[in-house]
Design an enzyme around this catalytic site. Structure first.
Site, PDB file in Angstrom:
ATOM      1  CB  SER A 139      -0.894  -0.110   0.586  1.00 42.74           C
ATOM      2  OG  SER A 139      -1.270   0.933   1.565  1.00 42.74           O
ATOM      3  CE1 TYR A 152      -4.140  -2.245   5.029  1.00 43.74           C
ATOM      4  CE2 TYR A 152      -3.181   0.341   4.262  1.00 43.74           C
ATOM      5  CZ  TYR A 152      -3.755  -0.891   4.206  1.00 43.74           C
ATOM      6  OH  TYR A 152      -4.279  -1.304   2.780  1.00 43.74           O
TER       7      TYR A 152
END
Ligand code: NAD
Length: 257
Positions: A139, A152
């Site tokens: 990401s 995350y």
């Protein structure tokens, strides 16, 4: 570009980016193994549709990526894994001092540990075949941070780090390992947040997309799952044989800021 004769296992691929990548790999000729933790008729139907429309062999294997043994069993059940796409992932947003322990553990297990277990199980198969591709879906949050996303961001930075290590350990073999770092991609996960956010800020859905969701994405456009699939196909191509241990951002300029 043909991946005919190769088999790809894509974790977390009954929706969103994983499903988009499965479609593009199948269109490029690879047989595909879809996965998620559910075992519904519609999950198996996805594989049947891909097979019917592209002519490749496609199947769906249920396995919970929060469980290390299940991750390894997914690869064993697939039987062959030339291309591994570590894509399964979840998100939870909370200040770190209030971050629920179960959410932290689930994010680290699904977003990071599953990539370790699946890679460890798949590498011997790739070595036996003399060719392999590991494509990790990290990401923009594998390269940069946002508040309230501690688990995350930790998991995705971990994925980027592991990508480099796997690349070094396979550098002299016909195996590569890279990470794709998407910015915001319009998937069911992101789409579901738009109406509520619009209500919360008293904005139109258009305004929410531009001013809230895509605030950090300079292009002010979502990346698409087809674009992500195209990048994955490229990483599996011969042209990408010397690309290993690196990240490819698909983020409309986010990490250039
Ligand atoms: P999504 O919710 O549509 O897809 C997530 C997939 O993971 C689904 O198929 C889901 O069933 C599966 N999954 C969740 N828990 C699982 C478990 N325990 N076992 C097996 N499968 C499980 O979301 P997405 O946006 O397509 O996300 C896919 C990946 O892309 C994730 O790793 C996410 O972090 C990453 N990503 C997404 C975006 C974005 O904007 N959508 C941006 C950057 C990175």
């Amino acid at each position: 570009m043909t991946l005919k004769g190769k088999t790809a296992v894509i974790t977390g691929s009954n929706s969103g980016i994983g499903l988009g990548i499965a479609w593009e790999l199948a269109r490029a000729g690879a047989n595909v193994v879809l996965n998620s933790f559910t075992d519904r008729e519609e999950d198996h139907a996805l594989a049947a549709t891909i097979s019917a429309e592209t002519g490749v062999s496609a199947r769906y294997i249920q396995a919970d990526m929060s469980n290390g043994d299940a991750c390894r069993a997914l690869i064993e059940t697939a039987g062959v894994c030339d291309i591994l796409v570590n894509n399964a992932g979840i998100q939870h947003v909370s200040p770190i001092d209030e971050f629920p322990v179960d959410k932290w553990n689930a994010i680290i297990a699904i977003n990071l540990n599953s990539a370790y277990h699946c890679t460890a199980a798949a590498l011997p198969m790739m070595r036996k075949a003399g060719w392999g591709r590991v494509v990790n879906i990290a990401s923009a949050h594998g390269l940069t941070a946002s508040p309230y996303k501690s688990a995350y961001v930790a998991a995705k930075h971990g994925v980027v780090g592991m990508t480099k290590v796997v690349a070094l350990e396979t550098a002299q073999e016909a195996i590569t390992c890279n990470a794709i770092c998407p910015g915001y991609v319009k998937t069911p996960l992101v789409e579901a947040q738009i109406p509520d956010t619009a209500k919360k800020y008293n904005m139109s859905e258009e305004e929410v997309i531009k001013k809230v969701i895509l605030e950090r994405q300079p292009s002010k456009q979502f990346a698409t799952v087809e674009q992500l699939g195209g990048v994955a196909v490229f990483l599996c191509s011969e042209a990408a044989a010397q690309i290993t241990g690196t990240t490819i951002s698909v983020d409309g300029g986010w990490t250039a800021l």
